[in-house]
Design a protein around this motif. Sequence first.
Motif, mmCIF file in Angstrom:
data_model
loop_
_atom_site.group_PDB
_atom_site.id
_atom_site.type_symbol
_atom_site.label_atom_id
_atom_site.label_comp_id
_atom_site.label_asym_id
_atom_site.label_seq_id
_atom_site.Cartn_x
_atom_site.Cartn_y
_atom_site.Cartn_z
ATOM 1 N N ILE A 154 0.845 -1.198 0.000
ATOM 2 C CA ILE A 154 0.000 0.000 0.000
ATOM 3 C C ILE A 154 0.878 1.244 0.000
ATOM 4 C CG2 ILE A 154 -1.623 1.369 1.381
ATOM 5 C CD1 ILE A 154 -2.962 -1.195 2.242
ATOM 6 N N GLN A 155 1.928 1.223 0.824
ATOM 7 C CA GLN A 155 2.823 2.370 0.933
ATOM 8 C C GLN A 155 3.511 2.660 -0.401
ATOM 9 O OE1 GLN A 155 3.372 4.223 3.976
ATOM 10 N NE2 GLN A 155 4.107 5.623 2.404
ATOM 11 N N THR A 156 3.932 1.617 -1.096
ATOM 12 C CA THR A 156 4.602 1.796 -2.385
ATOM 13 C C THR A 156 3.671 2.439 -3.402
ATOM 14 O OG1 THR A 156 6.131 -0.050 -2.047
ATOM 15 C CG2 THR A 156 5.668 0.571 -4.329
ATOM 16 N N TYR A 157 2.436 1.948 -3.474
ATOM 17 C CA TYR A 157 1.489 2.531 -4.427
ATOM 18 C C TYR A 157 1.215 3.990 -4.052
ATOM 19 C CZ TYR A 157 -2.445 3.156 -7.549
ATOM 20 O OH TYR A 157 -3.278 3.618 -8.542
ATOM 21 N N ASN A 159 3.124 6.106 -2.526
ATOM 22 C CA ASN A 159 4.285 6.930 -2.870
ATOM 23 C C ASN A 159 4.423 7.138 -4.379
ATOM 24 O OD1 ASN A 159 4.943 7.082 -0.180
ATOM 25 N ND2 ASN A 159 6.528 5.512 -0.258
ATOM 26 N N MET A 160 4.209 6.076 -5.133
ATOM 27 C CA MET A 160 4.422 6.141 -6.581
ATOM 28 C C MET A 160 3.368 6.975 -7.292
ATOM 29 S SD MET A 160 7.149 4.541 -7.736
ATOM 30 C CE MET A 160 6.719 4.203 -9.442
ATOM 31 N N PHE A 161 2.123 6.900 -6.824
ATOM 32 C CA PHE A 161 1.035 7.529 -7.557
ATOM 33 C C PHE A 161 0.380 8.693 -6.801
ATOM 34 C CE2 PHE A 161 1.461 3.233 -9.234
ATOM 35 C CZ PHE A 161 1.515 3.476 -10.594
ATOM 36 N N GLY A 162 0.977 9.078 -5.670
ATOM 37 C CA GLY A 162 0.489 10.246 -4.943
ATOM 38 C C GLY A 162 -0.902 10.088 -4.352
ATOM 39 N N VAL A 163 -1.247 8.875 -3.931
ATOM 40 C CA VAL A 163 -2.551 8.598 -3.345
ATOM 41 C C VAL A 163 -2.387 8.446 -1.832
ATOM 42 C CG1 VAL A 163 -4.485 6.959 -3.282
ATOM 43 C CG2 VAL A 163 -3.307 7.425 -5.440
ATOM 44 N N PRO A 164 -3.264 9.032 -1.014
ATOM 45 C CA PRO A 164 -3.159 8.842 0.438
ATOM 46 C C PRO A 164 -3.206 7.357 0.807
ATOM 47 C CG PRO A 164 -4.701 10.609 -0.065
ATOM 48 C CD PRO A 164 -4.356 9.956 -1.371
ATOM 49 N N TYR A 165 -2.395 6.966 1.762
ATOM 50 C CA TYR A 165 -2.287 5.563 2.191
ATOM 51 C C TYR A 165 -3.656 4.947 2.446
ATOM 52 C CZ TYR A 165 -0.711 1.554 5.033
ATOM 53 O OH TYR A 165 -0.485 0.294 5.543
ATOM 54 N N ASN A 167 -6.452 5.617 1.250
ATOM 55 C CA ASN A 167 -7.351 5.554 0.085
ATOM 56 C C ASN A 167 -6.960 4.475 -0.929
ATOM 57 O OD1 ASN A 167 -8.764 7.675 1.162
ATOM 58 N ND2 ASN A 167 -7.886 9.229 -0.180
ATOM 59 N N VAL A 168 -5.892 3.742 -0.639
ATOM 60 C CA VAL A 168 -5.437 2.698 -1.564
ATOM 61 C C VAL A 168 -6.320 1.462 -1.402
ATOM 62 C CG1 VAL A 168 -3.531 1.184 -2.216
ATOM 63 C CG2 VAL A 168 -3.070 3.542 -1.517
ATOM 64 N N ASP A 169 -6.987 1.053 -2.498
ATOM 65 C CA ASP A 169 -7.866 -0.108 -2.427
ATOM 66 C C ASP A 169 -7.108 -1.374 -2.836
ATOM 67 O OD1 ASP A 169 -7.668 -0.117 -5.223
ATOM 68 O OD2 ASP A 169 -9.597 0.880 -5.513
ATOM 69 N N GLY A 170 -7.820 -2.496 -2.876
ATOM 70 C CA GLY A 170 -7.191 -3.779 -3.157
ATOM 71 C C GLY A 170 -6.535 -3.844 -4.518
ATOM 72 N N LYS A 171 -7.170 -3.273 -5.532
ATOM 73 C CA LYS A 171 -6.616 -3.291 -6.878
ATOM 74 C C LYS A 171 -5.339 -2.461 -6.949
ATOM 75 C CE LYS A 171 -7.978 -2.647 -11.723
ATOM 76 N NZ LYS A 171 -9.077 -2.240 -12.635
ATOM 77 N N MET A 172 -5.356 -1.312 -6.265
ATOM 78 C CA MET A 172 -4.158 -0.471 -6.227
ATOM 79 C C MET A 172 -3.027 -1.181 -5.478
ATOM 80 S SD MET A 172 -5.909 3.164 -5.233
ATOM 81 C CE MET A 172 -7.148 3.946 -6.275
#
Length: 208
Positions: A154-157, A159-165, A167-172
């Motif tokens: 979750i943290q990697t996604y 950081n890479m795509f500028g999405v709050p931790y 707010n990262v869903d399963g697909k992300m």
Amino acid sequence: NVLYDEMGAPKLEKYKTKDDDVFSTDKHTLKDLEGAKNADGSPTYPIVGLIQKYKKMSTLLSSFYEKLPKLIEEDYLFPRYNPLRAATGRMTCQNPNIQQSEPSTRDFMIPDSDDYYFLVCDYSQVERRLMGGLSHDAGIVEPFRKDPEMDSHIQTYANMFGVPYENVDGKMRKLGKQLNFGTAYSLGAKSLASSIWGNDDDDHKMMA
């Protein structure tokens, strides 16, 4: 070949088999093609999902349902564990491979009595922790120091795509996991781009 000749899947060099006139339908190729989407979000090659399902059912049948009865000795199964077989250092298992058994096959594997039970264990994102420890990369190490139970995928996604931790869903998260394991196991830029964006054009290879 329905996938390549009738449905128009790209005949890329990386999809070729040893026979130059034949293109692969192995799991890595199908995974690449699965990511290809039309403008409306529908799969470009819908047959890929059916092929994957067929392969899964075929493996389940040949590896478990047909094989299990032959491996039973006096009502017991005795899997063989191999601590040194996998290049990645992971423990592997065979005859039968209960580590990768489907939930449906586990219904046939029960403890001898109530005095025994199955213990299911797994490392918690060990590759990512080792990468941080060996590289001393603060971007990897510090989040774990702040929260040892943090989900690094979750943290990697995030950081890479500028999405709050949060707010990262399963697909992300799945994409974040592909990024993490891709770098851990030296996945090339072309394969990484195909895995994330569904194609390996130059822009995506540069981003990867």
